[in-house]
Structure formats: structure tokens, C-alpha cells
Design an enzyme around this catalytic site. Structure first.
Site, PDB file in Angstrom:
ATOM      1  N   GLY A   1     -15.879 -61.632  40.536  1.00  0.00           N
ATOM      2  CA  GLY A   1     -15.930 -61.164  39.152  1.00  0.00           C
ATOM      3  C   GLY A   1     -16.539 -59.775  39.046  1.00  0.00           C
ATOM      4  O   GLY A   1     -17.495 -59.455  39.756  1.00  0.00           O
TER       5      GLY A   1
ATOM      6  N   ARG B   1      -9.512 -62.196  43.491  1.00  0.00           N
ATOM      7  CA  ARG B   1      -9.843 -63.360  44.319  1.00  0.00           C
ATOM      8  C   ARG B   1      -8.840 -63.383  45.470  1.00  0.00           C
ATOM      9  O   ARG B   1      -7.694 -62.992  45.312  1.00  0.00           O
ATOM     10  CB  ARG B   1      -9.737 -64.654  43.519  1.00  0.00           C
ATOM     11  CG  ARG B   1     -10.425 -64.608  42.160  1.00  0.00           C
ATOM     12  CD  ARG B   1     -11.924 -64.704  42.244  1.00  0.00           C
ATOM     13  NE  ARG B   1     -12.542 -64.692  40.922  1.00  0.00           N
ATOM     14  CZ  ARG B   1     -13.842 -64.763  40.700  1.00  0.00           C
ATOM     15  NH1 ARG B   1     -14.673 -64.849  41.731  1.00  0.00           N
ATOM     16  NH2 ARG B   1     -14.332 -64.743  39.479  1.00  0.00           N
TER      17      ARG B   1
ATOM     18  N   ASP C   1     -22.052 -64.683  46.089  1.00  0.00           N
ATOM     19  CA  ASP C   1     -22.188 -65.505  47.300  1.00  0.00           C
ATOM     20  C   ASP C   1     -20.872 -65.660  48.054  1.00  0.00           C
ATOM     21  O   ASP C   1     -20.847 -65.617  49.285  1.00  0.00           O
ATOM     22  CB  ASP C   1     -22.723 -66.892  46.935  1.00  0.00           C
ATOM     23  CG  ASP C   1     -24.241 -66.905  46.770  1.00  0.00           C
ATOM     24  OD1 ASP C   1     -24.890 -65.936  47.203  1.00  0.00           O
ATOM     25  OD2 ASP C   1     -24.764 -67.882  46.215  1.00  0.00           O
TER      26      ASP C   1
ATOM     27  N   THR D   1     -23.159 -59.622  40.400  1.00  0.00           N
ATOM     28  CA  THR D   1     -22.680 -60.741  39.597  1.00  0.00           C
ATOM     29  C   THR D   1     -23.502 -60.839  38.325  1.00  0.00           C
ATOM     30  O   THR D   1     -24.734 -60.716  38.368  1.00  0.00           O
ATOM     31  CB  THR D   1     -22.756 -62.089  40.347  1.00  0.00           C
ATOM     32  OG1 THR D   1     -22.520 -63.167  39.427  1.00  0.00           O
ATOM     33  CG2 THR D   1     -24.103 -62.292  41.013  1.00  0.00           C
TER      34      THR D   1
ATOM     35  N   ASP E   1     -24.124 -63.439  36.746  1.00  0.00           N
ATOM     36  CA  ASP E   1     -24.711 -64.773  36.626  1.00  0.00           C
ATOM     37  C   ASP E   1     -26.139 -64.887  37.137  1.00  0.00           C
ATOM     38  O   ASP E   1     -26.792 -65.904  36.913  1.00  0.00           O
ATOM     39  CB  ASP E   1     -23.842 -65.798  37.366  1.00  0.00           C
ATOM     40  CG  ASP E   1     -22.509 -66.033  36.682  1.00  0.00           C
ATOM     41  OD1 ASP E   1     -22.440 -65.875  35.454  1.00  0.00           O
ATOM     42  OD2 ASP E   1     -21.532 -66.364  37.382  1.00  0.00           O
TER      43      ASP E   1
ATOM     44  N   ASP F   1     -27.194 -65.545  40.033  1.00  0.00           N
ATOM     45  CA  ASP F   1     -27.269 -66.813  40.752  1.00  0.00           C
ATOM     46  C   ASP F   1     -27.317 -66.671  42.272  1.00  0.00           C
ATOM     47  O   ASP F   1     -26.987 -67.606  42.998  1.00  0.00           O
ATOM     48  CB  ASP F   1     -26.082 -67.704  40.361  1.00  0.00           C
ATOM     49  CG  ASP F   1     -24.734 -67.069  40.695  1.00  0.00           C
ATOM     50  OD1 ASP F   1     -24.695 -65.871  41.023  1.00  0.00           O
ATOM     51  OD2 ASP F   1     -23.712 -67.789  40.608  1.00  0.00           O
TER      52      ASP F   1
ATOM     53  N   ARG G   1     -20.883 -70.493  34.792  1.00  0.00           N
ATOM     54  CA  ARG G   1     -20.202 -71.741  35.151  1.00  0.00           C
ATOM     55  C   ARG G   1     -21.142 -72.708  35.868  1.00  0.00           C
ATOM     56  O   ARG G   1     -21.178 -73.898  35.596  1.00  0.00           O
ATOM     57  CB  ARG G   1     -18.978 -71.440  36.008  1.00  0.00           C
ATOM     58  CG  ARG G   1     -18.113 -72.684  36.279  1.00  0.00           C
ATOM     59  CD  ARG G   1     -16.806 -72.333  36.959  1.00  0.00           C
ATOM     60  NE  ARG G   1     -15.925 -71.570  36.110  1.00  0.00           N
ATOM     61  CZ  ARG G   1     -15.569 -70.301  36.332  1.00  0.00           C
ATOM     62  NH1 ARG G   1     -16.025 -69.666  37.395  1.00  0.00           N
ATOM     63  NH2 ARG G   1     -14.752 -69.683  35.512  1.00  0.00           N
TER      64      ARG G   1
END
Length: 322
Positions: free
Chosen positions: A15, A76, A107, A129, A131, A133, A175
Site C-alpha cells: 500500500g 501487489r 512486513d 505503511t 497502519d 503495524d 485491517r
């Protein structure tokens, strides 16, 4: 310690995130300053396999600091998850004269970098990212911009929710990780924060709280719902039926990925990109640049991928209390 590199490739994968362009710019200009050649790999690992590769110079990255997205584009690539795809990626690098790559992504992108390193291509990961995360780092490129974008949108929704005495369910990205939702819960003063790490799916508890708040005279009710919980529209219908309070769902979606990056995202991304180029110039490989405990550092990719992300129980409980 890997071999010394002469030509550095740079790609963005997964992303997109605001600040990626700042990282690309820093990689290119730092490498050039150290006498290295630089090649841009378009569309991430997909572009690597397709040999969609361009030469880059200082002018290639002019006037991009303030731009969201990624000038190298991203995609992707399931093929690169296979051993055959990874071997072919390394062969393309050797064919193109690329002996070191900076991979900007999350990741999943780092796992690809790990495989390239195993096939003899010096590789450094940079955490990009929205996120937040990635376990090895307290900061990821794009999070600061994304959470500020979401915060601003939620402020606007609160204005109209109060005018109409509504309950508003605002779905933000995340997500598998609820950091955007948690931070907005604190920053926007939401009544409920629903995140994958903690949500127990007890809707009756929320219904009871909405009713209790209305009895106390509260004119609006804000629920921030992480993408990993989802189903905001059907949730809104259920809450309206159960409480009698008009309820609307707003899904912020990909607007959180776009926009001009904040100062923090520009500065931190630039620092990380330059550091990645420096590590390659030192002959290092299979490393991830990180920001940990107030310092820019680097970790072995294997070690970084094995780490578990800490979640602040205190901040989550605090969002519920205040």
C-alpha cells in the site's frame, strides 16, 4: 556483511503511504552523493520481474517532497511470493547491474527483501505503511499523515452529527491493526473505539451506552470503527433500530492514503531513506531501518519480522475513560 554496492535500486511495495516520495528522494540523492548509480524500479516487485526499471538522477526526484503517493508506483505481486519469482527477481537485478536494493513498504515487502538478500542481492528495508503495524519500529512512513487526515474528517463529521443529534460510525483504515482508530479515538474524543486487537463484538453494550448517553442529554455519539471490524453500514442500521437514534456510517477509505505528507513524515522518511542508502554503501544487507526509543537504528530483517508489536492497553483504556 555483504558486498559493497555500486548501483542501488529503489522500489515501493504494498500500500502507498504519504512520505514515500521523501524516502525515495533521500535514497537517490544520498546514494548519488556517495558516488553510486541509482535505478528506480516501477510498480514494486511486479515491476522488478517485468524489468520496468529506469535510471535516476538528482533531477528525477525534484519537487516530490510535498506529493503524496509514490512516483515509483506500487503493486501487489503474488508471483514474487514464490521461490521461482524470487530467483528471477535476483537474476533481473544482476542483469540490470543492481547489486543493492532499498525496499520501502511493510512486513510483506520485507519478506520479499529477505528473500532477495538470501539470493545475494544486498537489501535494506524502510518501513512504509499507514497502519503503524511493524513491530521493530515506533514510527512508519505515512501514519502521521493518515491519522491527521482521519482526525480532520472526524472533526467535520462530529459537527454535522451534533447538528442532527446523530450517532456516527466512522470507519478508518486498519485491517489487522487498530492504531489509526485508537489515535483518532483519543484525538477526536470518540465515545467508542472498535479495533481488531480488543473488540468483543458485544453490540448490546454499545446500544446500552448510546441510550444512557441520550438520557443524560448528549446530542451526538461518535464510534470509530477500524477496517478490520468493518460492516459499518449494517452496524449503523442495527444501532438505529435498537436505540431509535438516527445513525449514519461514513467510510473514510483511501483518502487516508493520499494527500501531502506532514512535516514529520517528510523528515522521518528522508532520514530513513538516507540511512538505508548509507547502510548499502557500507556493504550491509538484510537490514531494516527503524525508529526506536527516540533513535534511528537498524535491525536484522529476520529479527525484525520475528518481533511482536506492542499494543498500549493504557491508551485503549484511556480512550474509554475520557
Amino acid at each position: 556483511m555483504g558486498k559493497e554496492v555500486q548501483t542501488i535500486g529503489v522500489l515501493t511495495s504494498g500500500g502507498d503511504a504519504p512520505g514515500m516520495n521523501a524516502a525515495i528522494r533521500a535514497v537517490v540523492r544520498e546514494a548519488l552523493a556517495k558516488g553510486k548509480k541509482v535505478k528506480g524500479i516501477l510498480r514494486g516487485y511486479a515491476g522488478l520481474l517485468d524489468e520496468d526499471i529506469i535510471d535516476m538522477n538528482a533531477q528525477s526526484v525534484s519537487n516530490i517532497l510535498q506529493r503524496g503517493g509514490t512516483i515509483l508506483e506500487t503493486a501487489r505481486c503474488l508471483e514474487f511470493c514464490t521461490e521461482e519469482g524470487q530467483q528471477r527477481g535476483a537474476e533481473v537485478c544482476r542483469k540490470q547491474g543492481i547489486d543493492g536494493i532499498v525496499v520501502i513498504g511493510g512486513d510483506g515487502s520485507f519478506r520479499g527483501a529477505q528473500k532477495l538478500a538470501a539470493h545475494g542481492i544486498n537489501t535494506i528495508g524502510v518501513p512504509g505503511t499507514i497502519d503503524l503495524d511493524i513491530a521493530c519500529t515506533d514510527y512508519t512512513i505515512g501514519f502521521d499523515t493518515a491519522v491527521n487526515t482521519a482526525m480532520d474528517a472526524i472533526d467535520k463529521i462530529r459537527d454535522t452529527a451534533s447538528s442532527h443529534q446523530r450517532c456516527s460510525i466512522i470507519e478508518v483504515m486498519g485491517r489487522h491493526a487498530g492504531y489509526i482508530a485508537l489515535w483518532c479515538g483519543l484525538a477526536n474524543g470518540a465515545e467508542q473505539v472498535l479495533i481488531p486487537e480488543k473488540y468483543d463484538y458485544d453490540e448490546q453494550k454499545i446500544v446500552d451506552d448510546i441510550i444512557a448517553n441520550r438520557k443524560r442529554g448528549k446530542r451526538h455519539y461518535i464510534i470509530i470503527n477500524a477496517e478490520g471490524i468493518g460492516h459499518s453500514t449494517s452496524m449503523a442500521r442495527r444501532f438505529e433500530a435498537a436505540t431509535g437514534m438516527e445513525t449514519r456510517a461514513t467510510i473514510l477509505g483511501h483518502m487516508q492514503r493520499g494527500g501531502s505528507p506532514t512535516c514529520k513524515d517528510r523528515v522521518y522518511a528522508s532520514t530513513m531513506g538516507a540511512m538505508a542508502a548509507d547502510l548499502l554503501c557500507e556493504g550491509k544487507s538484510n537490514r531494516v531501518v527503524a525508529y526506536k526509543d527516540g533513535q534511528f537504528v537498524d535491525f536484522d530483517i529476520d529479527e525484525a519480522l520475528a518481533m511482536q508489536k506492542d499494543f498500549s492497553e493504557y491508551q485503549y483504556d484511556l480512550a474509554g475513560r475520557i
